[in-house]
Design an enzyme around this catalytic site. Structure first.
Site, PDB file in Angstrom:
ATOM      1  CG  ASN A   1      29.558  52.220  -0.306  1.00 35.79           C
ATOM      2  OD1 ASN A   1      29.219  52.521   0.849  1.00 35.79           O
ATOM      3  ND2 ASN A   1      30.325  51.178  -0.566  1.00 35.79           N
TER       4      ASN A   1
ATOM      5  CG  ASP B   1      37.693  46.360   7.327  1.00 34.53           C
ATOM      6  OD1 ASP B   1      38.097  47.528   7.113  1.00 34.53           O
ATOM      7  OD2 ASP B   1      37.670  45.493   6.438  1.00 34.53           O
TER       8      ASP B   1
ATOM      9  CD  GLU C   1      36.049  51.841  -3.738  1.00 35.24           C
ATOM     10  OE1 GLU C   1      36.750  51.599  -4.742  1.00 35.24           O
ATOM     11  OE2 GLU C   1      36.135  51.195  -2.680  1.00 35.24           O
TER      12      GLU C   1
ATOM     13  CD  GLU D   1      32.516  48.423   1.451  1.00 34.21           C
ATOM     14  OE1 GLU D   1      33.747  48.234   1.403  1.00 34.21           O
ATOM     15  OE2 GLU D   1      31.834  48.671   0.436  1.00 34.21           O
TER      16      GLU D   1
ATOM     17  CG  HIS E   1      37.329  49.545   4.284  1.00 30.80           C
ATOM     18  ND1 HIS E   1      37.031  48.273   4.723  1.00 30.80           N
ATOM     19  CD2 HIS E   1      36.600  49.727   3.162  1.00 30.80           C
ATOM     20  CE1 HIS E   1      36.177  47.706   3.886  1.00 30.80           C
ATOM     21  NE2 HIS E   1      35.893  48.574   2.937  1.00 30.80           N
TER      22      HIS E   1
END
Ligand code: XIL
Length: 377
Positions: A215, A287, A162, A285, A255
């Site tokens: 990432n 979701d 990030e 990741e 996400h």
């Protein structure tokens, strides 16, 4: 020091061994048949999930992980605050619990995350504020403490997480103050905009065969701020590749937000550009945060989530992505259920993972299984 056997954490190791045997007895078939690990494997796709070591005491949770996932990523246990809570004092206990489960069941482990502005112990934030020389020493010390100890177990690390600033209009935070394209973080303030490259070079120096991943999140949507963030990530990756800075892969956190539009084309074009740089693409990741205005009834909600996953993961797989991890398996174990930044405010629980609260496979599970299955060569 090595991850196994963590002698200082005999209880943890013994517990993990017991759980591992219980889980292995059930193997890669969940209560309703073959898991995503086996379905993905048949198509050359590695499916994985984030794991919480504290929940491995629950045999049903451990069995779910073993049945569904081939690749495990610690949700917390490999972040800086977990691994080096006090300066110079490393704690591999919680990570060792996950590593033991992985080893006993023939699963792989990935590392998350070496350099990040969150999950920093306070001593680290204070040290970084003392300037570049101090910051460089702290980074070197962390890599020297972590990489040799995890070398056998972890061959892929999120080296920097990030680092790119959110663009105007993003729903996550007010526009992040940035230097160039970079987010304002203690690392940026200490080392300047070259800190990302410094971290990757330092990781490569210590382990020449480690896969080094950058990432980030907010890269999937079809809107101006996601497009701007994609361009910022591309500029960073191009700069790294152009200056022979070692980087092997881009991790898309994914996400996903049902309230943002999605169209395959802009996302696919971005992934093509990343692949043209010679980098691998991973979904790290996955979701889904449901819309503020929910569709009526669980079947409609689950169908909407599954359709979004089908589109996004389908596009990623078409672009050559071969690794997909969800951020947990069941809705009740998700950070989306409790983290104030991401949970629902209406008392409902996001249904953004493959299994429901009771561990039953949902349409999102089916969407992943179908996406993997239809790419069988
Ligand atoms: C989250 C965890 O799921 C939470 O339990 C924790 O409190 C905060 O971090 N991007 C990342 C992950 O890279 O590390 C974050 O995980 C979710 C967003």
């Amino acid at each position: 020091m090595s991850l196994y056997p963590p002698r200082r954490h005999l209880f943890g190791a013994a517990l993990a061994g017991l759980l591992a045997r219980q889980a292995a007895a059930q193997g890669e078939r969940g209560p309703s048949g073959e898991g995503l690990a086996a379905i993905g494997r048949a198509s050359g796709i590695t499916f994985g999930t984030a794991v919480d070591s504290r929940k491995l005491g629950d045999a049903a949770y451990a069995a779910q992980v073993v049945a569904e996932a081939q690749l495990l990523v610690p949700e917390w246990e490999a972040k800086w605050a977990a691994l080096q809570p006090r300066q110079g004092s490393f704690d591999f206990g919680p990570l060792g619990i996950i590593a033991s489960l992985a080893q006993a069941n023939g699963k792989q482990l990935r590392g998350h995350a070496l350099v990040w502005h969150a999950a920093m112990p306070s001593w680290l934030a204070e040290g970084l504020a003392e300037g570049a020389a101090k910051a460089r020493g702290l980074l070197a010390g962390h890599l020297d403490g972590v990489l040799p100890a995890t070398r056998l177990a972890i061959r892929d690390w999120d080296v920097v997480n990030e680092a790119i600033a959110n663009a105007e209009g993003n729903p996550f935070s007010a526009r992040t103050p940035a230097q160039g394209d970079l987010r304002d973080t203690p690392w940026l303030r200490a080392l300047g905009p070259g800190y990302v490259e410094e971290a990757f070079r330092a990781a490569r120096e210590r382990d020449r065969t480690l896969r080094l991943t950058y990432n980030d999140y907010g890269l999937e949507g079809d809107n101006p701020w996601a497009e701007e963030k994609r361009q910022r990530v591309l500029r960073l990756l191009r700069r790294m590749v152009g200056t022979q800075c070692p980087v092997d892969a881009l991790g898309l956190q994914a996400h996903l937000l049902m309230d943002e539009p999605f169209r395959p084309e802009p996302f696919a074009a971005f992934l093509r550009s990343v692949r043209e740089l010679g980098l691998a693409v991973l979904v790290t990741e996955l979701d889904v945060r449901e819309a503020q205005q929910l569709p009526a009834g669980l079947p409609a909600r689950d169908a909407a989530v599954a359709e979004r996953v089908r589109q996004v993961i389908g596009t990623a797989l078409d672009a050559g992505c071969r690794t997909v991890l969800t951020w947990g398996l069941s809705d009740k174990d998700s950070w989306l259920a409790w983290d104030p930044d991401v949970m629902r405010k209406d008392g409902q629980m996001h249904r953004g993972l493959p299994l429901d609260e009771a561990g039953v496979r949902k349409p999102m599970w089916q969407a992943l299984a179908t996406a993997f299955g239809t790419r069988r060569g």
